[in-house]
Motif scaffolding. Sequence first.
Motif, short mmCIF file in Angstrom:
data_model
loop_
_atom_site.label_atom_id
_atom_site.label_comp_id
_atom_site.label_asym_id
_atom_site.label_seq_id
_atom_site.Cartn_x
_atom_site.Cartn_y
_atom_site.Cartn_z
N SER A 64 3.21 -12.35 -12.74
CA SER A 64 3.39 -13.35 -13.80
C SER A 64 2.57 -13.41 -14.94
O SER A 64 2.63 -14.16 -15.86
N ASN A 65 1.53 -12.71 -14.71
CA ASN A 65 0.35 -12.69 -15.55
C ASN A 65 0.55 -11.10 -16.19
O ASN A 65 -0.28 -10.68 -17.18
N GLY A 66 1.73 -10.51 -16.32
CA GLY A 66 1.76 -9.06 -16.99
C GLY A 66 1.83 -7.95 -15.93
O GLY A 66 1.74 -8.07 -14.68
N ILE A 67 1.72 -6.83 -16.44
CA ILE A 67 1.70 -5.39 -15.82
C ILE A 67 0.26 -5.22 -15.19
O ILE A 67 -0.74 -5.23 -15.74
N ILE A 68 0.39 -4.93 -13.81
CA ILE A 68 -0.75 -4.40 -13.53
C ILE A 68 -0.77 -2.94 -12.61
O ILE A 68 0.34 -2.66 -12.26
N ILE A 69 -1.65 -2.15 -12.42
CA ILE A 69 -1.46 -1.06 -11.55
C ILE A 69 -2.15 -1.27 -10.19
O ILE A 69 -3.51 -1.70 -10.15
N ILE A 70 -1.33 -0.93 -9.22
CA ILE A 70 -1.67 -1.13 -7.67
C ILE A 70 -1.77 0.12 -7.03
O ILE A 70 -1.26 1.17 -7.66
N GLU A 71 -2.34 0.12 -5.80
CA GLU A 71 -2.32 1.04 -4.98
C GLU A 71 -1.57 1.10 -4.03
O GLU A 71 -1.16 -0.17 -3.61
N ILE A 72 -0.79 1.96 -3.32
CA ILE A 72 0.02 2.05 -2.17
C ILE A 72 -0.64 2.43 -0.85
O ILE A 72 -1.16 3.67 -0.98
N TYR A 73 -0.57 1.77 0.29
CA TYR A 73 -1.18 1.97 1.45
C TYR A 73 -0.42 1.86 2.53
O TYR A 73 0.65 0.91 2.56
N GLN A 74 -0.31 2.71 3.53
CA GLN A 74 0.48 2.51 4.98
C GLN A 74 -0.64 1.77 5.69
O GLN A 74 -1.74 2.28 6.21
N ILE A 75 -0.15 0.84 6.16
CA ILE A 75 -0.87 -0.02 7.30
C ILE A 75 -0.28 0.06 8.82
O ILE A 75 1.00 -0.06 8.82
N GLU A 76 -0.99 0.64 9.63
CA GLU A 76 -0.50 0.92 10.98
C GLU A 76 -0.05 -0.44 11.64
O GLU A 76 1.29 -0.18 12.09
N VAL A 77 -0.41 -1.43 11.68
CA VAL A 77 0.07 -2.62 12.20
C VAL A 77 -0.45 -3.84 11.43
O VAL A 77 -1.46 -4.07 11.34
N LEU A 78 0.50 -4.62 10.82
CA LEU A 78 0.21 -5.94 10.28
C LEU A 78 0.90 -6.92 10.95
O LEU A 78 2.18 -6.92 11.12
N ASN A 79 0.46 -8.04 11.32
CA ASN A 79 0.79 -9.26 12.16
C ASN A 79 0.57 -10.55 11.04
O ASN A 79 -0.51 -10.87 10.80
N SER A 80 1.77 -11.29 11.27
CA SER A 80 1.64 -12.64 10.49
C SER A 80 2.91 -13.31 10.92
O SER A 80 4.03 -12.90 11.08
N LEU A 81 2.64 -14.62 11.19
CA LEU A 81 4.04 -15.55 11.61
C LEU A 81 4.72 -15.04 12.85
O LEU A 81 5.85 -15.13 13.07
N GLY A 82 3.93 -14.42 13.82
CA GLY A 82 4.59 -13.70 15.07
C GLY A 82 5.37 -12.64 14.64
O GLY A 82 6.16 -12.03 15.71
N ILE A 83 5.17 -12.05 13.53
CA ILE A 83 6.11 -10.68 13.07
C ILE A 83 5.16 -9.76 13.34
O ILE A 83 4.16 -9.56 12.26
N ASN A 84 5.66 -8.55 13.86
CA ASN A 84 4.54 -7.33 13.75
C ASN A 84 5.35 -6.22 12.98
O ASN A 84 6.52 -5.93 13.31
N LYS A 85 4.87 -5.82 12.11
CA LYS A 85 5.34 -4.63 11.08
C LYS A 85 4.21 -3.31 11.41
O LYS A 85 2.93 -3.44 11.52
N THR A 86 5.02 -2.29 11.60
CA THR A 86 4.13 -0.92 11.92
C THR A 86 4.58 -0.05 11.03
O THR A 86 5.54 -0.18 10.46
N ASN A 87 3.65 0.79 10.87
CA ASN A 87 3.56 1.73 9.42
C ASN A 87 4.23 1.03 8.26
O ASN A 87 4.91 1.39 7.76
#
Length: 130
Positions: A64-87
């Motif tokens: 919403s503030n314009g174009i930015i450059i971000i990095e991409i990473y692979q997270i082994e396990v991310l958990n929030s709201l009871g949801i587990n995401k792997t890789n």
Amino acid sequence: MNKFIFDRKTNEDVIIVNAVIEGKYEFRLALDTAATHTTIDSNVLYFSGYELKDSKGEKEIETSNGIIIIEIYQIEVLNSLGINKTNFEVQVYDFLAHGILSDYDGVIGLNFLQDNKVCIDFKNSEIVID
């Protein structure tokens, strides 16, 4: 089905949820149904034990503030709201270096929620994940 209570003192406040990387490092994310991807602050990644040099590459995104450059990473396990995401692939941005100071460390985007039924009940201040 999981229920999570959220606190919004005013209509201007965002919904904040807790998240955990690798079952070790807990941090706070804003629930952003307008964000297509989950984005976290590079400091969260660093404190979670990831090496910042291990980026899978960078990408330009429009915010919403314009174009930015971000990095991409692979997270082994991310958990929030009871949801587990792997890789799970996340976008990483150095908030502090770009003058961003907030009460949260990034946003949960649609890519994190997409395999679930999600109901945000503003009347009862709860999120239901099924």
